[in-house]
Design a protein around this motif. Structure first.
Motif, PDB file in Angstrom:
ATOM      1  N   ALA A 257      10.295  -5.944 -20.740  1.00  0.00           N
ATOM      2  CA  ALA A 257       9.879  -4.540 -20.712  1.00  0.00           C
ATOM      3  C   ALA A 257       8.527  -4.390 -20.013  1.00  0.00           C
ATOM      4  N   ALA A 258       7.596  -5.305 -20.305  1.00  0.00           N
ATOM      5  CA  ALA A 258       6.255  -5.223 -19.720  1.00  0.00           C
ATOM      6  C   ALA A 258       6.287  -5.470 -18.214  1.00  0.00           C
ATOM      7  N   THR A 259       7.007  -6.498 -17.790  1.00  0.00           N
ATOM      8  CA  THR A 259       7.047  -6.812 -16.357  1.00  0.00           C
ATOM      9  C   THR A 259       7.846  -5.761 -15.583  1.00  0.00           C
ATOM     10  N   THR A 260       8.844  -5.167 -16.219  1.00  0.00           N
ATOM     11  CA  THR A 260       9.585  -4.087 -15.579  1.00  0.00           C
ATOM     12  C   THR A 260       8.673  -2.896 -15.317  1.00  0.00           C
ATOM     13  N   ALA A 261       7.833  -2.561 -16.291  1.00  0.00           N
ATOM     14  CA  ALA A 261       6.888  -1.457 -16.123  1.00  0.00           C
ATOM     15  C   ALA A 261       5.891  -1.756 -15.009  1.00  0.00           C
ATOM     16  N   MET A 262       5.446  -3.012 -14.922  1.00  0.00           N
ATOM     17  CA  MET A 262       4.495  -3.364 -13.868  1.00  0.00           C
ATOM     18  C   MET A 262       5.142  -3.269 -12.492  1.00  0.00           C
ATOM     19  N   ASN A 263       6.362  -3.786 -12.369  1.00  0.00           N
ATOM     20  CA  ASN A 263       7.047  -3.716 -11.078  1.00  0.00           C
ATOM     21  C   ASN A 263       7.320  -2.275 -10.662  1.00  0.00           C
ATOM     22  N   ARG A 264       7.642  -1.415 -11.619  1.00  0.00           N
ATOM     23  CA  ARG A 264       7.843   0.003 -11.295  1.00  0.00           C
ATOM     24  C   ARG A 264       6.552   0.621 -10.760  1.00  0.00           C
ATOM     25  N   SER A 265       5.433   0.232 -11.347  1.00  0.00           N
ATOM     26  CA  SER A 265       4.143   0.751 -10.897  1.00  0.00           C
ATOM     27  C   SER A 265       3.854   0.323  -9.463  1.00  0.00           C
ATOM     28  N   ILE A 266       4.158  -0.934  -9.153  1.00  0.00           N
ATOM     29  CA  ILE A 266       3.971  -1.436  -7.784  1.00  0.00           C
ATOM     30  C   ILE A 266       4.883  -0.683  -6.816  1.00  0.00           C
ATOM     31  N   GLU A 267       6.137  -0.493  -7.218  1.00  0.00           N
ATOM     32  CA  GLU A 267       7.105   0.204  -6.364  1.00  0.00           C
ATOM     33  C   GLU A 267       6.604   1.600  -5.987  1.00  0.00           C
ATOM     34  N   ARG A 268       6.054   2.329  -6.945  1.00  0.00           N
ATOM     35  CA  ARG A 268       5.586   3.688  -6.670  1.00  0.00           C
ATOM     36  C   ARG A 268       4.496   3.687  -5.609  1.00  0.00           C
ATOM     37  N   CYS A 269       3.594   2.709  -5.681  1.00  0.00           N
ATOM     38  CA  CYS A 269       2.539   2.616  -4.670  1.00  0.00           C
ATOM     39  C   CYS A 269       3.113   2.231  -3.311  1.00  0.00           C
ATOM     40  N   VAL A 270       4.033   1.281  -3.296  1.00  0.00           N
ATOM     41  CA  VAL A 270       4.639   0.840  -2.038  1.00  0.00           C
ATOM     42  C   VAL A 270       5.336   2.004  -1.347  1.00  0.00           C
ATOM     43  N   LEU A 271       6.024   2.845  -2.114  1.00  0.00           N
ATOM     44  CA  LEU A 271       6.751   3.966  -1.527  1.00  0.00           C
ATOM     45  C   LEU A 271       5.824   5.044  -0.979  1.00  0.00           C
ATOM     46  N   ASP A 272       4.554   5.031  -1.392  1.00  0.00           N
ATOM     47  CA  ASP A 272       3.571   5.954  -0.804  1.00  0.00           C
ATOM     48  C   ASP A 272       3.339   5.629   0.669  1.00  0.00           C
ATOM     49  N   ILE A 273       3.186   4.328   0.970  1.00  0.00           N
ATOM     50  CA  ILE A 273       2.920   3.882   2.347  1.00  0.00           C
ATOM     51  C   ILE A 273       3.729   2.601   2.610  1.00  0.00           C
ATOM     52  N   PRO A 274       5.055   2.689   2.666  1.00  0.00           N
ATOM     53  CA  PRO A 274       5.889   1.481   2.733  1.00  0.00           C
ATOM     54  C   PRO A 274       5.623   0.611   3.952  1.00  0.00           C
ATOM     55  N   GLU A 275       5.200   1.200   5.059  1.00  0.00           N
ATOM     56  CA  GLU A 275       4.952   0.404   6.264  1.00  0.00           C
ATOM     57  C   GLU A 275       3.727  -0.496   6.108  1.00  0.00           C
ATOM     58  N   GLN A 276       2.865  -0.218   5.117  1.00  0.00           N
ATOM     59  CA  GLN A 276       1.668  -1.041   4.932  1.00  0.00           C
ATOM     60  C   GLN A 276       1.854  -2.113   3.853  1.00  0.00           C
ATOM     61  N   TYR A 277       3.072  -2.278   3.355  1.00  0.00           N
ATOM     62  CA  TYR A 277       3.327  -3.346   2.382  1.00  0.00           C
ATOM     63  C   TYR A 277       3.622  -4.651   3.113  1.00  0.00           C
ATOM     64  N   GLN A 278       3.316  -5.774   2.486  1.00  0.00           N
ATOM     65  CA  GLN A 278       3.501  -7.090   3.103  1.00  0.00           C
ATOM     66  C   GLN A 278       4.964  -7.531   2.923  1.00  0.00           C
ATOM     67  N   TRP A 279       5.854  -6.924   3.690  1.00  0.00           N
ATOM     68  CA  TRP A 279       7.285  -7.185   3.546  1.00  0.00           C
ATOM     69  C   TRP A 279       7.675  -8.574   4.029  1.00  0.00           C
ATOM     70  N   GLU A 280       6.815  -9.251   4.783  1.00  0.00           N
ATOM     71  CA  GLU A 280       7.197 -10.585   5.267  1.00  0.00           C
ATOM     72  C   GLU A 280       6.965 -11.668   4.216  1.00  0.00           C
ATOM     73  N   TYR A 281       6.499 -11.284   3.021  1.00  0.00           N
ATOM     74  CA  TYR A 281       6.326 -12.235   1.924  1.00  0.00           C
ATOM     75  C   TYR A 281       7.647 -12.400   1.173  1.00  0.00           C
ATOM     76  N   LYS A 282       8.000 -13.628   0.828  1.00  0.00           N
ATOM     77  CA  LYS A 282       9.281 -13.909   0.162  1.00  0.00           C
ATOM     78  C   LYS A 282       9.202 -13.601  -1.337  1.00  0.00           C
ATOM     79  N   ARG A 283       8.996 -12.333  -1.640  1.00  0.00           N
ATOM     80  CA  ARG A 283       8.838 -11.916  -3.030  1.00  0.00           C
ATOM     81  C   ARG A 283      10.108 -12.117  -3.852  1.00  0.00           C
ATOM     82  N   LEU A 284      11.268 -12.129  -3.220  1.00  0.00           N
ATOM     83  CA  LEU A 284      12.543 -12.153  -3.946  1.00  0.00           C
ATOM     84  C   LEU A 284      13.147 -13.543  -4.067  1.00  0.00           C
TER      85      LEU A 284
END
Length: 301
Positions: A257-284
């Motif tokens: 539950a805690a990590t899900t909430a944190m990831n949701r928070s990150i997602e909201r920021c990324v969607l503000d400026i998605p082109e400025q996120y470090q998409w070349e990092y192997k996060r998945l």
């Protein structure tokens, strides 16, 4: 050989550090375009991440996003030496706009510590410098692969008194102590965690290994938590510091539950400026056992 490699890299950092922002960003754009046009690993990983994380985009939109993202990443690469080599005030003068700073004053008003999450979005080095100029701050870091580089990194990142602590047991104890004293702890929350302090939680719809450190610190210190990023403004105009509230539940005793909430928070920021996120990092790349690695579909996690 390692020392020679360090001197070469340190020399390059200092040379790039002589550049003005506009020139550094221009060179960074060229590097980013090269990463996009040539069949590089960065381009491959970016394409995979965008296909998984932003499935609502059309193929043409993903193509444009991949190009924009790698251009932004190239600019970040060339900006880091400026943040490390320029005088501190010259770096801080790049902050032209701010949003949400009142949330920090509100969070710290009762004497509680503050965990400030800073995902790999925009220029996170400038964000760290900005907040360490205002608050008693400690930042968690992982030692670089090159031991000689560690002292240099600690020196440049700690120019305003920010304390860098390793991500080991002693470092985490120090981080908790600073939070109990009412200080600020800066954490990059979107890295694949090492060791046992993790849980699998959705990030843009895919279950991935996520750090539980933040929830544990909240439980131990009752610190508040916010999320921030330094948005790059167009045409070398500078940056905008943004601070936002996080989703409820980051301190939940249930790790998922805690990590899900944190990831949701990150997602909201990324969607503000998605082109400025470090998409070349192997996060998945770290998924639940039995699931395929999206970057190596022939390998099972």
């Amino acid at each position: 050989m390692s020392k020679l490699k360090y001197f070469v890299i340190a020399g390059l950092l200092r040379v790039v550090g002589w550049l003005p922002l506009g020139s550094a960003q221009r060179i960074g754009r060229w590097i980013g375009l090269l990463l996009w046009k040539v069949p590089t690993k960065a381009r491959e990983v970016t394409d995979i991440n965008l296909r998984i994380c932003l499935p609502e985009l059309s193929a043409q939109e993903r193509e444009r996003m991949a190009q924009a993202s790698l251009v932004q990443t190239g600019q970040t690469m060339l900006e880091v030496p400026l943040m490390w080599e320029w005088p501190v005030q010259k770096c801080l003068d790049l902050v032209k706009e701010t949003e949400g700073l009142e949330l920090i004053d509100e969070a710290m008003a009762g004497g509680k510590g503050l965990i400030l999450l800073a995902p790999h979005l925009g220029n996170w080095e400038l964000a760290g410098l900005f907040f360490s100029s205002r608050y008693k701050m400690a930042a968690l870091y992982s030692p670089p692969n090159m031991p000689e580089f560690e002292d240099y990194m600690i020196k440049v990142r700690g120019r305003l008194g920010s304390e860098l602590v390793r991500g080991d047991r002693r470092g985490l104890a120090r981080l908790a102590a600073i939070l109990r004293e009412g200080g600020v702890a800066g954490i990059l929350p979107d890295q694949s965690p090492r060791g046992k302090g993790n849980a699998f939680a959705p990030f843009f719809g895919m279950e991935v290994k996520t750090m539980t450190l933040v929830s544990k610190l909240i439980q131990r210190t009752e610190a508040n938590v916010l999320i921030t990023y330094a948005e790059r403004l167009p045409d070398a105009q500078g940056f905008r510091i943004v601070v936002k509230r996080t989703d409820d539940g980051l301190g939940d005793k249930d790790a998922v539950a805690a990590t899900t909430a944190m990831n949701r928070s990150i997602e909201r920021c990324v969607l503000d400026i998605p082109e400025q996120y470090q998409w070349e990092y192997k996060r998945l790349r770290h998924r639940p056992p039995g699931q395929p690695n999206p970057y190596r579909p022939d390998r099972i996690c």
